[in-house]
Design an enzyme around this catalytic site. Structure first.
Site, PDB file in Angstrom:
ATOM      1  N   HIS A   1     -10.367 -12.682   7.568  1.00  0.00           N
ATOM      2  CA  HIS A   1      -9.657 -12.188   6.394  1.00  0.00           C
ATOM      3  C   HIS A   1      -9.929 -13.122   5.232  1.00  0.00           C
ATOM      4  CE1 HIS A   1      -6.303 -11.298   3.645  1.00  0.00           C
ATOM      5  NE2 HIS A   1      -6.348 -10.085   4.177  1.00  0.00           N
TER       6      HIS A   1
ATOM      7  N   HIS B   1       0.835  -1.196   0.000  1.00  0.00           N
ATOM      8  CA  HIS B   1       0.000   0.000   0.000  1.00  0.00           C
ATOM      9  C   HIS B   1       0.875   1.252   0.000  1.00  0.00           C
ATOM     10  CE1 HIS B   1      -3.244  -2.555   2.276  1.00  0.00           C
ATOM     11  NE2 HIS B   1      -2.954  -3.023   1.075  1.00  0.00           N
TER      12      HIS B   1
END
Length: 444
Positions: free
Chosen positions: A172, A106
């Site tokens: 997740h 990211h």
């Protein structure tokens, strides 16, 4: 009937016909901690499977405290002060303590965003740096993982005398549950590691899914990578839908994480009697829908309860704009997906997705032109609930009811989907309220 969905920072209200709603799935009730600060301090003093943090810190030259990036709503302003105070009280000077943001692939977190993440006091008094996944020169090669992945981990973490990670435990969609070892891989891993760990040889496995740890190669491999890099202590939390802390676990990277997972399963698990035609969901609001990539998670969570040939409508705000996806430049430089993700014995990619009108579901391989991920704003999804059959409004244009035609419409333009390719298409609204489209061609 009016429903409130977590969307961006403010949420989104939608009207759905009561007769068409089979049920509402949400967090189960759980009592938040009365005194989260005291709970954190107690967990540091009486950890699971490890010595108390104060004891571990004694005699260490320096420390690296790893935190999640802005895409995770970790209550850092509650977790960090007790951890940092403990380290200093044990003799580690403040200037020798580094807070490292585990960005994975990211973008960096800077300025006001960073202050929002950690709180003003921590931001003003401690050194905070970002991990840079694409920069190999900032990583140390630790060898190969059990399944042959090249393991590159941020050198600042590898070289630290005391290694601490914080995080959030929740389901997740690939690793089973977040937290624990995920702060190291992919959080501090280099591109060469992440692109294999995020590749089809792991993600196609039927156990690489929400809530599954047993036999999940994604979980097993990043646990092994976490052990290779080393981790002296973790501090993880479980939160409710209002971001209140339900539980704090601390100690050994594996034992404390599993204890948190065992607790988290109860409040985050919901059931419905039978699959439904349409699921209207979101990616849980800011910061969980802060980027284009993160908006996939709302859809994947809904896959188990969607009937074949039906629809999953998910809204994501995308605070930063979809064009900032950090993996896209690397995909463009390497047009061959097989080379980018590494060798794999089978031809199909991403078997446990995608979801589409054609009903390509978990465990099935997508054939050319048959599958795509699609996310749209909740206001469009609500309108879709009220219609049956035919063409539907999706974002700024129309999309035909079947993908078999290999054609899609957007605005005034119509383009054919090229035969021989699987195209994953996502439509959602960005921070300017415009419809954004992302396409990833994964087969040449």
């Amino acid at each position: 009937m009016r429903y409130h969905l977590e969307y961006g920072r403010t949420g989104l209200d939608v009207e759905l016909p009561e007769a068409n709603v089979a049920g509402q799935l949400q967090y189960r009730p759980a009592a938040p901690l009365d005194n989260p600060d005291a709970a954190v301090r107690e967990s540091l003093a009486r950890p699971i499977g490890a010595a108390p943090l104060a004891e571990l810190a004694r005699g260490r030259r320096n420390a690296c405290v790893v935190i999640s990036d802005v895409t995770r709503p970790v209550p850092n302003a509650t977790l960090l002060p007790p951890i940092l105070e403990t380290l200093e009280a044990a003799g580690i000077p403040r200037q020798k303590i580094l807070i490292l943001v585990a960005t994975g692939m990211h973008r960096p977190n800077l300025g006001d965003e960073l202050v929002e993440m950690v709180g003003p006091w921590v931001a003003e008094n401690y050194r905070i740096e970002n991990h840079h996944g694409p920069k190999r020169e900032e990583h140390t090669f630790l060898g190969e993982s059990p399944r042959g992945l090249p393991v590159w981990i941020d050198s600042r973490y590898v070289e630290a005398d005391l290694k601490i990670t914080t995080g959030l435990i929740e389901p997740h969609f690939m690793a089973g549950f977040s937290g624990g070892r995920k702060l190291i891989c992919p959080g501090l891993a280099g591109l060469d590691t992440v692109r294999r760990w995020h590749g089809p040889e792991f993600l196609e496995h039927p156990n690489a899914r929400n809530g599954c740890l047993d036999g999940n190669p994604v979980h097993e491999e990043n646990t092994a990578i976490g052990r290779m890099a080393g981790c002296d202590f973790i501090v993880n939390v479980v939160i409710d839908a209002r971001r209140r802390i339900l539980r704090v676990v601390a100690g050994d990277m594996v034992e404390a994480h599993l204890a948190g997972v065992a607790f988290a399963r109860e409040p985050v698990t919901a059931t419905i009697a039978e699959p439904v035609d349409i699921v209207v969901t979101t990616s849980a609001g800011y910061p969980l829908d802060a980027t284009f990539y993160q908006t996939v998670k709302g859809m994947v969570a809904a896959l188990p309860i969607v009937k074949a040939r039906r629809n999953d409508h998910s809204g994501g705000r995308d605070e930063r704009g979809h064009r900032r996806a950090r993996v896209l430049p690397h995909l463009r430089r390497e047009p061959d997906a097989r080379r980018f993700y590494g060798p794999h014995p089978e031809q199909g990619l991403f078997r446990h997705g995608p979801v589409a009108d054609r009903g390509v579901g978990q465990g099935e391989a997508a054939r050319p032109g048959e599958g795509f991920y699609r996310g749209i704003a909740a206001r469009d999804a609500a309108a879709a609930v009220c219609r049956a059959g035919g063409e539907r409004r999706v974002g700024g244009g129309r999309m035909s009811g079947r993908v078999r035609s290999r054609r899609y419409n957007r605005g005034d333009s119509e383009r054919p989907l090229r035969a021989g390719r699987v195209r994953l298409i996502m439509l959602h609204r960005n921070s300017r309220g415009q419809t954004a489209r992302g396409i990833c061609q994964v087969l040449g």
